[in-house]
Enzyme design. Sequence first.
Site, PDB file in Angstrom:
ATOM      1  N   LYS A 133      -3.463 -21.107 -83.506  1.00  0.00           N
ATOM      2  CA  LYS A 133      -2.767 -21.454 -84.742  1.00  0.00           C
ATOM      3  C   LYS A 133      -2.375 -22.938 -84.761  1.00  0.00           C
ATOM      4  O   LYS A 133      -2.597 -23.637 -85.744  1.00  0.00           O
ATOM      5  CB  LYS A 133      -1.537 -20.583 -84.908  1.00  0.00           C
ATOM      6  CG  LYS A 133      -0.829 -20.766 -86.256  1.00  0.00           C
ATOM      7  CD  LYS A 133       0.497 -19.994 -86.302  1.00  0.00           C
ATOM      8  CE  LYS A 133       0.312 -18.516 -86.191  1.00  0.00           C
ATOM      9  NZ  LYS A 133       1.584 -17.775 -86.383  1.00  0.00           N
ATOM     10  N   GLU A 157      -4.243 -22.846 -72.578  1.00  0.00           N
ATOM     11  CA  GLU A 157      -5.424 -22.139 -72.082  1.00  0.00           C
ATOM     12  C   GLU A 157      -6.594 -22.270 -73.060  1.00  0.00           C
ATOM     13  O   GLU A 157      -7.731 -22.517 -72.660  1.00  0.00           O
ATOM     14  CB  GLU A 157      -5.096 -20.658 -71.852  1.00  0.00           C
ATOM     15  CG  GLU A 157      -4.056 -20.401 -70.780  1.00  0.00           C
ATOM     16  CD  GLU A 157      -2.643 -20.357 -71.326  1.00  0.00           C
ATOM     17  OE1 GLU A 157      -1.762 -19.831 -70.619  1.00  0.00           O
ATOM     18  OE2 GLU A 157      -2.411 -20.848 -72.456  1.00  0.00           O
ATOM     19  N   GLY A 217       1.036 -13.080 -83.270  1.00  0.00           N
ATOM     20  CA  GLY A 217      -0.253 -13.026 -82.585  1.00  0.00           C
ATOM     21  C   GLY A 217      -0.757 -11.626 -82.339  1.00  0.00           C
ATOM     22  O   GLY A 217      -1.929 -11.317 -82.570  1.00  0.00           O
ATOM     23  N   ARG A 218       0.118 -10.724 -81.886  1.00  0.00           N
ATOM     24  CA  ARG A 218      -0.322  -9.373 -81.550  1.00  0.00           C
ATOM     25  C   ARG A 218      -0.551  -8.520 -82.795  1.00  0.00           C
ATOM     26  O   ARG A 218      -1.003  -7.380 -82.689  1.00  0.00           O
ATOM     27  CB  ARG A 218       0.689  -8.717 -80.618  1.00  0.00           C
ATOM     28  CG  ARG A 218       2.109  -8.698 -81.146  1.00  0.00           C
ATOM     29  CD  ARG A 218       3.100  -8.367 -80.025  1.00  0.00           C
ATOM     30  NE  ARG A 218       4.503  -8.454 -80.408  1.00  0.00           N
ATOM     31  CZ  ARG A 218       5.192  -9.580 -80.460  1.00  0.00           C
ATOM     32  NH1 ARG A 218       4.610 -10.728 -80.183  1.00  0.00           N
ATOM     33  NH2 ARG A 218       6.471  -9.575 -80.794  1.00  0.00           N
ATOM     34  N   GLU A 255       5.256  -6.648 -75.464  1.00  0.00           N
ATOM     35  CA  GLU A 255       5.700  -7.944 -75.970  1.00  0.00           C
ATOM     36  C   GLU A 255       6.646  -7.752 -77.150  1.00  0.00           C
ATOM     37  O   GLU A 255       7.556  -8.554 -77.363  1.00  0.00           O
ATOM     38  CB  GLU A 255       4.502  -8.805 -76.376  1.00  0.00           C
ATOM     39  CG  GLU A 255       4.852 -10.266 -76.605  1.00  0.00           C
ATOM     40  CD  GLU A 255       3.634 -11.158 -76.707  1.00  0.00           C
ATOM     41  OE1 GLU A 255       3.205 -11.718 -75.680  1.00  0.00           O
ATOM     42  OE2 GLU A 255       3.099 -11.307 -77.828  1.00  0.00           O
ATOM     43  N   HIS A 278     -10.325  11.119 -62.334  1.00  0.00           N
ATOM     44  CA  HIS A 278     -10.669  10.951 -60.918  1.00  0.00           C
ATOM     45  C   HIS A 278      -9.885   9.801 -60.294  1.00  0.00           C
ATOM     46  O   HIS A 278     -10.270   9.289 -59.241  1.00  0.00           O
ATOM     47  CB  HIS A 278     -12.174  10.723 -60.775  1.00  0.00           C
ATOM     48  CG  HIS A 278     -12.986  11.913 -61.176  1.00  0.00           C
ATOM     49  ND1 HIS A 278     -13.397  12.876 -60.280  1.00  0.00           N
ATOM     50  CD2 HIS A 278     -13.427  12.325 -62.392  1.00  0.00           C
ATOM     51  CE1 HIS A 278     -14.073  13.815 -60.923  1.00  0.00           C
ATOM     52  NE2 HIS A 278     -14.106  13.512 -62.201  1.00  0.00           N
ATOM     53  N   LYS A 289       5.247 -20.693 -69.050  1.00  0.00           N
ATOM     54  CA  LYS A 289       4.355 -21.738 -69.544  1.00  0.00           C
ATOM     55  C   LYS A 289       4.977 -23.120 -69.351  1.00  0.00           C
ATOM     56  O   LYS A 289       4.293 -24.087 -68.983  1.00  0.00           O
ATOM     57  CB  LYS A 289       4.015 -21.498 -71.009  1.00  0.00           C
ATOM     58  CG  LYS A 289       3.196 -20.242 -71.250  1.00  0.00           C
ATOM     59  CD  LYS A 289       2.587 -20.188 -72.630  1.00  0.00           C
ATOM     60  CE  LYS A 289       3.596 -20.109 -73.719  1.00  0.00           C
ATOM     61  NZ  LYS A 289       2.989 -19.924 -75.061  1.00  0.00           N
TER      62      LYS A 289
END
Length: 561
Positions: free
Chosen positions: A209, A215, A284-285, A370, A401, A525
Amino acid sequence: MTTPIDPTATPAWTELTALAADLKPDLRGWFADDPGRVERLSFELADLHVDLSKNLVDDEIVGALVRLAEQTGVAERFAAMLRGEHINTTEDRPVLHTALRRPPGSEPPLVVDGQQVDRDVQQVLDAMSAFADRVRSGEWTGVTGKPVKTVVNIGIGGSDLGPAMISAALEPFGGEIEARFVSNIDPFDLAHKTKGLDPETTLFIVASKTFTTLETLTNARLARDWLWAGLEKAGAIGPTGSGTGSKEDAVAHHFVAVSTALDKVEAFGIDPANAFGFWDWVGGRYSVCSAIGLSLVLKFGPKNFRELLAGFHTVDEHMASTPLASNVPVLMGLLNVWYTNFLGAQSHAVLPYAQQLSRFAAYLQQLTMESNGKRVRWDGSPVTTETGEIFWGEPGTNGQHAFYQLLHQGTRLIPADFIAFANPAYALEDDGRDVHGLFIANFLAQTKALAFGKTAEEVEAEGTTGALVAARTFPGNRPTTSIFAPALTPRVLGELIALYEHITFTQGVIWGINSFDQWGVELGKQLALQIAPAVEGDTAAYDSQDASTRALLDYYKSHRA
């Protein structure tokens, strides 16, 4: 800023506390004594069939949970969100991800803080569709004139998890364009995701954005270097005046952006005309329905993306208009509150019986943890009860399993959601036997075993004796919710994601927290930026670190080849 209602001070909370103290779970007896239980606790939500009957509740508990939702104002706060009120209190913003999937021409038009929200959303969606049509038709080409074959989305968090999960889930609906996703700053991620790709047919989407995410911008620069190196090796670009294309031409043909920081986009070398924006009221999510979904439009086409949005919107409408007593996201959110706050559960398993949903649990981890991993309420006061759940899971039958032993016979209470589809993406037979039917039999068997278990008497009746009887006894009364749908289509996937969005919303309102900020991701961060100079050899930065960090830096430096 309104003061959140303290859930522990409501009459419903007092009632639920007493009910939990008296609870003696007996799913075998409840089912035997109540032929109508399944019908009363099963619901249709668009294409989703949701069976809540194997949960540790009776009508009295469900009634008290619904009253808790009423007394904490769940419906009122959802309506406030839809109107565009600033329910994201710590950032003073509206929360309008539901506006991203309103159909064109919705009435009345949504106007928030002077913004024509519907108009702006549709303009971006139309631009995304037009661009996707150009790419998919071959009109948009790379710098050498070859059509795009692979799209690489560079993002992180919500700019990666949603598109990556949906890309895998809807794989059978994809066409000629492959989509790959890079998020981790670990160099392996980019190296692995570009392995085997042809730079001449690769298009990168840089999703940030602000166009400042550490990153994402680091990976974008590395991707640009990879592109230039590959094109130079192929003789496709060279120095200015050499008679071949330039580096600038290469970026213009092979990079687009999802961002609103057009100046930074242009400085990177991307034409601002090829930047697709979204707004600060999109968390964001919750952003996969925005321009963050550009990779999905390219892979699956505009029509399938619109179907995905339609599925989201159907559940939005259900949440907004359905009475609480039959409102599926509200009821499932209330069940999560019941287990977390009254029965002591700490985690929640999500177990899709569909390999395509291999990334669904990871997506829900960000959505739920979050959103609701908070220790203060939306007015800044401390929370009054436990908040949040640890979400985890794997597709069946893989999990059977691995960790199902803990679900069946462990000492922890772990509610689980089982998700399945009546029709597979690929129908196969094994020696004349429907493999998907066997798969679904496992889905049905697991929820049955968790609910009803196996008594010592039943074990002994099979001939088992001695100490082995206890080891082969299953206690049952392990709560599950079953979600069934006809098939995993774009519309159904949209319904499924929106269901969990509104489950998360319901819990957040009851706990009185702001589910739409994420300050908890900031400190790490910030410290990384402070430590980076120490990693690179800055003595002052090294000396300012704590003893443990200095020791770990010493180890890193002594072992770095």
